[in-house]
Scaffold this motif. Structure first.
Motif, PDB file in Angstrom:
ATOM      1  N   GLN A 270       0.715  -0.991   0.423  1.00  0.00           N
ATOM      2  CA  GLN A 270      -0.055   0.060   0.207  1.00  0.00           C
ATOM      3  C   GLN A 270       1.022   1.427  -0.087  1.00  0.00           C
ATOM      4  N   VAL A 271       2.054   1.155   0.886  1.00  0.00           N
ATOM      5  CA  VAL A 271       3.109   2.349   1.047  1.00  0.00           C
ATOM      6  C   VAL A 271       3.617   3.009  -0.289  1.00  0.00           C
ATOM      7  N   ALA A 272       4.527   1.596  -0.894  1.00  0.00           N
ATOM      8  CA  ALA A 272       4.711   1.209  -2.179  1.00  0.00           C
ATOM      9  C   ALA A 272       4.102   1.863  -3.518  1.00  0.00           C
ATOM     10  N   LEU A 273       2.769   1.668  -3.279  1.00  0.00           N
ATOM     11  CA  LEU A 273       1.862   2.039  -4.301  1.00  0.00           C
ATOM     12  C   LEU A 273       1.268   3.531  -4.382  1.00  0.00           C
ATOM     13  N   HIS A 274       0.901   3.735  -3.165  1.00  0.00           N
ATOM     14  CA  HIS A 274       0.966   5.313  -2.445  1.00  0.00           C
ATOM     15  C   HIS A 274       2.342   5.985  -3.222  1.00  0.00           C
ATOM     16  N   SER A 275       3.264   5.548  -3.111  1.00  0.00           N
ATOM     17  CA  SER A 275       4.618   6.850  -3.540  1.00  0.00           C
ATOM     18  C   SER A 275       4.277   6.897  -5.309  1.00  0.00           C
ATOM     19  N   ILE A 276       4.087   6.035  -6.140  1.00  0.00           N
ATOM     20  CA  ILE A 276       4.174   5.964  -7.078  1.00  0.00           C
ATOM     21  C   ILE A 276       2.575   6.934  -7.720  1.00  0.00           C
ATOM     22  N   GLN A 277       1.256   7.443  -6.484  1.00  0.00           N
ATOM     23  CA  GLN A 277       0.634   7.697  -7.067  1.00  0.00           C
ATOM     24  C   GLN A 277       0.723   9.686  -7.041  1.00  0.00           C
ATOM     25  N   ARG A 278       1.465  10.087  -6.587  1.00  0.00           N
ATOM     26  CA  ARG A 278       2.305  11.457  -6.418  1.00  0.00           C
ATOM     27  C   ARG A 278       2.435  12.169  -8.014  1.00  0.00           C
ATOM     28  N   PHE A 279       2.750  11.277  -8.977  1.00  0.00           N
ATOM     29  CA  PHE A 279       3.650  11.641  -9.773  1.00  0.00           C
ATOM     30  C   PHE A 279       3.092  10.937 -11.437  1.00  0.00           C
ATOM     31  N   ASN A 297       4.461  -9.864   2.767  1.00  0.00           N
ATOM     32  CA  ASN A 297       5.614 -10.931   3.671  1.00  0.00           C
ATOM     33  C   ASN A 297       4.905 -11.201   5.128  1.00  0.00           C
ATOM     34  N   ASP A 298       3.521 -10.661   4.952  1.00  0.00           N
ATOM     35  CA  ASP A 298       3.024 -12.053   5.325  1.00  0.00           C
ATOM     36  C   ASP A 298       1.338 -11.847   4.830  1.00  0.00           C
ATOM     37  N   GLN A 299       1.234 -13.214   5.909  1.00  0.00           N
ATOM     38  CA  GLN A 299      -0.460 -13.872   5.365  1.00  0.00           C
ATOM     39  C   GLN A 299      -1.574 -12.508   5.436  1.00  0.00           C
ATOM     40  N   GLN A 300      -1.573 -11.607   6.029  1.00  0.00           N
ATOM     41  CA  GLN A 300      -2.653  -9.895   5.676  1.00  0.00           C
ATOM     42  C   GLN A 300      -2.932  -9.962   4.839  1.00  0.00           C
ATOM     43  N   ILE A 301      -1.266  -9.543   4.145  1.00  0.00           N
ATOM     44  CA  ILE A 301      -1.287  -8.656   2.796  1.00  0.00           C
ATOM     45  C   ILE A 301      -1.710 -10.003   1.457  1.00  0.00           C
ATOM     46  N   PHE A 302      -1.667 -11.045   2.417  1.00  0.00           N
ATOM     47  CA  PHE A 302      -2.021 -12.062   1.125  1.00  0.00           C
ATOM     48  C   PHE A 302      -3.488 -12.266   0.731  1.00  0.00           C
ATOM     49  N   GLU A 303      -3.725 -11.861   2.002  1.00  0.00           N
ATOM     50  CA  GLU A 303      -5.822 -11.505   1.804  1.00  0.00           C
ATOM     51  C   GLU A 303      -5.855 -10.269   1.259  1.00  0.00           C
ATOM     52  N   GLU A 304      -5.069  -9.568   0.910  1.00  0.00           N
ATOM     53  CA  GLU A 304      -5.139  -8.219   0.330  1.00  0.00           C
ATOM     54  C   GLU A 304      -4.954  -8.020  -1.428  1.00  0.00           C
ATOM     55  N   ILE A 305      -5.453  -9.579  -1.321  1.00  0.00           N
ATOM     56  CA  ILE A 305      -4.452  -8.755  -3.269  1.00  0.00           C
ATOM     57  C   ILE A 305      -5.805  -8.552  -3.658  1.00  0.00           C
ATOM     58  N   PRO A 306      -6.933  -9.217  -4.019  1.00  0.00           N
ATOM     59  CA  PRO A 306      -7.651  -9.068  -4.679  1.00  0.00           C
ATOM     60  C   PRO A 306      -7.970  -7.120  -4.322  1.00  0.00           C
ATOM     61  N   ALA A 307      -8.040  -6.353  -2.862  1.00  0.00           N
ATOM     62  CA  ALA A 307      -7.936  -5.265  -3.115  1.00  0.00           C
ATOM     63  C   ALA A 307      -6.803  -4.520  -3.862  1.00  0.00           C
ATOM     64  N   LEU A 308      -5.666  -4.927  -3.147  1.00  0.00           N
ATOM     65  CA  LEU A 308      -4.721  -4.217  -4.146  1.00  0.00           C
ATOM     66  C   LEU A 308      -4.578  -4.386  -5.407  1.00  0.00           C
ATOM     67  N   LEU A 309      -5.432  -4.708  -6.298  1.00  0.00           N
ATOM     68  CA  LEU A 309      -5.242  -5.052  -7.461  1.00  0.00           C
ATOM     69  C   LEU A 309      -6.495  -4.133  -8.043  1.00  0.00           C
ATOM     70  N   GLU A 310      -7.799  -3.970  -7.344  1.00  0.00           N
ATOM     71  CA  GLU A 310      -8.794  -3.045  -7.231  1.00  0.00           C
ATOM     72  C   GLU A 310      -7.918  -1.302  -7.335  1.00  0.00           C
ATOM     73  N   ARG A 311      -7.382  -1.561  -6.157  1.00  0.00           N
ATOM     74  CA  ARG A 311      -6.797   0.071  -6.145  1.00  0.00           C
ATOM     75  C   ARG A 311      -5.856  -0.014  -7.297  1.00  0.00           C
ATOM     76  N   VAL A 312      -5.165  -0.849  -8.140  1.00  0.00           N
ATOM     77  CA  VAL A 312      -3.841  -0.426  -9.580  1.00  0.00           C
ATOM     78  C   VAL A 312      -5.405  -0.179 -10.347  1.00  0.00           C
ATOM     79  N   LYS A 313      -6.375  -0.715 -10.282  1.00  0.00           N
ATOM     80  CA  LYS A 313      -6.894  -0.456 -11.499  1.00  0.00           C
ATOM     81  C   LYS A 313      -6.927   1.104 -11.489  1.00  0.00           C
TER      82      LYS A 313
END
Ligand SMILES: C[S@@+](CC[C@H](N)C(=O)[O-])C[C@H]1O[C@@H](n2cnc3c(N)ncnc32)[C@H](O)[C@@H]1O
Length: 337
Positions: A270-279, A297-313
């Motif tokens: 989430q932090v990495a994606l935020h870092s590119i959003q600005r420019f 890095n952990d199970q919780q991030i694994f659970e968040e994959i669909p939401a992460l891909l949605e954010r990229v969209k």
């Protein structure tokens, strides 16, 4: 019709794959599994068109059964309900675990024996829509025979195992990561193009792109490896290093045109994606695509994959796909166009 399915994954990712399939395809129940291979039983008939929507599945399809001889494979394919039909399919023979001693020799042996049967198209690379027979081998084990239909977004090479060799001058294994992403997603990377890489040190990916004739602007406070910024590739391609953090990147530092955006930082996704959003609004015009490495890095991030891909969209990309590349460990590769 078969009622079994199979999926191949990275050795050690079997549990992640099973949890993903439990979420995306609850009608599939895990059955027989070995390192790198999970099979499932379905409530419904399966077919070559089965979709798993699972990032950790590298190859998947209907499972036709186990075989130990060429005749048994032919019998499985000839069954009225196999789904193979009369057109010749492609043949992919690959190892369940390519690192096992004897696996490459076993792949060659089984491949040669099956090709000699004359039931397959001679070239392995499928076109979209063609059927592929997967024969998954491991020394001392019966082979698993599966069937899938090729489509965009699936590996065309057998087993999703592209034969990429990292050259000795590459300072990191990230050379293989970007090469695999290019092959997997069929990225149209050409000489004369420009890439911006956030998290570029020590420079394996930048070197791979420069060797393809792409000039890379690398943003990373850490130094680039020996020889990377001195390298000159086709079309005068080179690696320019901006020794700053992504947060310090000013719009005026950026080249006027960027074809490819790469993100590979040791930061939570989430932090990495935020870092590119600005420019992103500044670089989006003319951008052909982005290759984003998302750390898991952990199970919780694994659970968040669909939401992460949605954010990229939502960042303005039309097509977003993710996979676990052979060179990925605790991370996945997302390609956005
Ligand atoms: C996995 S390495 C990158 C490997 C690189 N892509 C290659 O091809 O060799 C992760 C990099 O992210 C960099 N990094 C971490 N935080 C960063 C930030 N805020 N801005 C830029 N780079 C950062 C680290 O310095 C580290 O070199």
């Amino acid at each position: 019709m078969p009622v079994h399915a199979f999926a191949c994954c990275q050795i050690g990712s079997e549990k992640l794959l099973k949890s993903e399939v439990a979420r995306t395809q609850p009608g599939l129940r895990p059955a027989f599994a070995r390192p790198g291979l999970v099979t499932f039983v379905s409530d419904q008939p399966t077919s070559a068109d089965l979709e798993l929507d699972a990032v950790f599945a590298r190859v998947w399809g209907a499972s036709l059964g186990r075989a130990t001889t060429v005749d048994e494979v032919i019998a499985l394919l000839s069954g009225a309900d196999s789904g193979v039909g009369s057109a010749k399919p492609r043949l992919h023979v690959f190892a369940r675990d390519p690192a096992t001693e004897g696996a490459p020799a076993e792949v060659t042996r089984v491949h040669e024996a099956l090709v000699a049967a004359g039931r397959f198209l001679p070239e392995p690379l499928p076109k979209v829509g063609e059927l592929v027979v997967d024969v998954i081998v491991a020394p001392g084990e019966p082979w698993l025979v599966g069937l899938h239909r090729h489509r965009a977004g699936r590996w065309a090479v057998p087993g999703g195992q592209p034969p990429i060799v990292v050259p000795p001058e590459s300072p990191s294994r990230a050379f293989a990561k970007i090469e695999e992403a290019i092959v997997w997603a069929g990225l149209d990377v050409k000489p004369g193009q420009v890439a911006l890489e956030i998290g570029s040190s020590p420079g394996g990916a930048a070197l791979a792109l420069a060797r393809r004739g792409v000039t890379v602007w690398g943003v990373d406070p850490a130094p680039m490896g020996p020889g990377v910024v001195e390298y000159r590739g086709p079309s005068g391609a080179q690696v320019r290093h901006l020794a700053i953090k992504v947060g310090e990147l000013a719009w005026e530092d950026l080249p006027p045109r960027i074809d490819w955006l790469l993100l590979d930082v040791h930061l939570a996704p989430q932090v990495a994606l935020h870092s590119i959003q600005r420019f992103l609004p500044r670089v989006k015009k003319g951008l052909k695509g982005a290759v984003l490495t998302l750390k898991m890095n952990d199970q919780q991030i694994f659970e968040e994959i669909p939401a992460l891909l949605e954010r990229v969209k939502r960042m303005g990309f039309k097509e977003v796909r993710a996979t676990h590349l052979p060179s990925n460990r605790s991370e996945i590769c997302c390609v956005a166009r």
